[in-house]
Design a protein around this motif. Structure first.
Motif, short mmCIF file in Angstrom:
data_model
loop_
_atom_site.label_atom_id
_atom_site.label_comp_id
_atom_site.label_asym_id
_atom_site.label_seq_id
_atom_site.Cartn_x
_atom_site.Cartn_y
_atom_site.Cartn_z
N UNK A 48 44.30 37.75 40.84
CA UNK A 48 44.60 39.02 41.51
C UNK A 48 44.90 40.12 40.51
N UNK A 49 44.41 41.33 40.80
CA UNK A 49 44.68 42.50 39.97
C UNK A 49 43.96 42.51 38.64
N UNK A 50 42.90 41.72 38.51
CA UNK A 50 42.19 41.60 37.24
C UNK A 50 40.70 41.52 37.52
N UNK A 51 39.88 42.14 36.67
CA UNK A 51 38.44 42.00 36.80
C UNK A 51 38.05 40.62 36.27
N UNK A 52 37.39 39.83 37.11
CA UNK A 52 37.00 38.46 36.76
C UNK A 52 35.49 38.41 36.59
N UNK A 53 35.05 37.92 35.45
CA UNK A 53 33.63 37.89 35.12
C UNK A 53 33.09 36.47 35.27
N UNK A 54 31.95 36.34 35.94
CA UNK A 54 31.30 35.05 36.15
C UNK A 54 29.83 35.16 35.78
N UNK A 55 29.20 34.02 35.58
CA UNK A 55 27.77 33.92 35.24
C UNK A 55 27.36 34.92 34.17
N UNK A 56 28.11 34.87 33.07
CA UNK A 56 27.82 35.67 31.87
C UNK A 56 27.75 37.16 32.15
N UNK A 57 28.62 37.64 33.01
CA UNK A 57 28.70 39.07 33.28
C UNK A 57 27.80 39.55 34.40
N UNK A 58 27.00 38.68 34.98
CA UNK A 58 26.14 39.11 36.08
C UNK A 58 26.92 39.26 37.38
N UNK A 59 28.08 38.68 37.45
CA UNK A 59 28.92 38.80 38.64
C UNK A 59 30.33 39.16 38.20
N UNK A 60 30.82 40.29 38.71
CA UNK A 60 32.18 40.73 38.41
C UNK A 60 32.92 40.89 39.73
N UNK A 61 34.09 40.27 39.84
CA UNK A 61 34.88 40.30 41.07
C UNK A 61 36.27 40.82 40.74
N UNK A 62 36.72 41.78 41.56
CA UNK A 62 38.10 42.28 41.46
C UNK A 62 38.73 42.12 42.83
N UNK A 63 39.89 41.50 42.88
CA UNK A 63 40.64 41.37 44.13
C UNK A 63 42.05 41.88 43.89
N UNK A 64 42.50 42.75 44.78
CA UNK A 64 43.84 43.29 44.64
C UNK A 64 44.89 42.20 44.85
N UNK A 65 44.65 41.39 45.88
CA UNK A 65 45.58 40.28 46.17
C UNK A 65 44.79 39.05 46.57
N UNK A 66 45.40 37.89 46.35
CA UNK A 66 44.86 36.62 46.83
C UNK A 66 45.93 35.99 47.71
N UNK A 67 45.58 35.74 48.97
CA UNK A 67 46.53 35.12 49.90
C UNK A 67 46.73 33.66 49.49
N UNK A 68 47.94 33.26 49.12
CA UNK A 68 48.15 31.90 48.62
C UNK A 68 47.96 30.83 49.69
N UNK A 69 48.18 31.16 50.94
CA UNK A 69 48.05 30.16 52.01
C UNK A 69 46.59 29.88 52.35
N UNK A 70 45.81 30.94 52.51
CA UNK A 70 44.42 30.76 52.93
C UNK A 70 43.43 30.82 51.78
N UNK A 71 43.83 31.43 50.66
CA UNK A 71 42.92 31.60 49.54
C UNK A 71 41.99 32.78 49.71
N UNK A 72 42.18 33.57 50.78
CA UNK A 72 41.35 34.74 51.02
C UNK A 72 41.68 35.84 50.02
#
Length: 103
Positions: free
Chosen positions: A62-86
């Motif tokens: 949460x609160x961080x830019x996350x890079x996957x597949x060598x930079x082809x996918x970047x995901x930013x999430x403000x919050x991650x719900x700990x109960x559901x994982x949403x």
């Protein structure tokens, strides 16, 4: 069957000759299915279930830019719900075939 008859095996002896071939093949294939194929398939199913539960998106912080597949996918999430994982308030940038997409 035609080849067996041509080689001199009479019609009444034909089913008996075929049983000597078919019965061991049936037993062998049944054994392999019951004791090799089914356990292997069940193990593969469990591995796939674990892999789906632990997909790349589960490692989003949460609160961080996350890079996957060598930079082809970047995901930013403000919050991650700990109960559901949403993920809450999500930004996704995806690059496929040189095309950039933003969600």
């Amino acid at each position: 069957m035609t080849a067996l008859q041509a080689s001199g095996i009479s019609l009444p002896h034909l089913p008996r000759s075929l049983i000597w071939v078919a019965l061991p093949a049936t037993i062998l294939s049944g054994f392999l299915v019951m004791f090799e194929a089914i356990p292997w398939a069940n193990k593969q199913i469990e591995n796939l279930k674990l892999l789906m539960k632990r997909s790349d998106i589960s490692f989003v912080q949460a609160g961080k830019f996350n890079e996957f597949t060598r930079g082809d996918l970047i995901v930013y999430a403000e919050r991650v719900d700990p109960e559901t994982g949403y993920l809450k308030n999500v930004f996704v940038q995806d690059r496929q075939n040189g095309e950039l997409g933003v969600i």
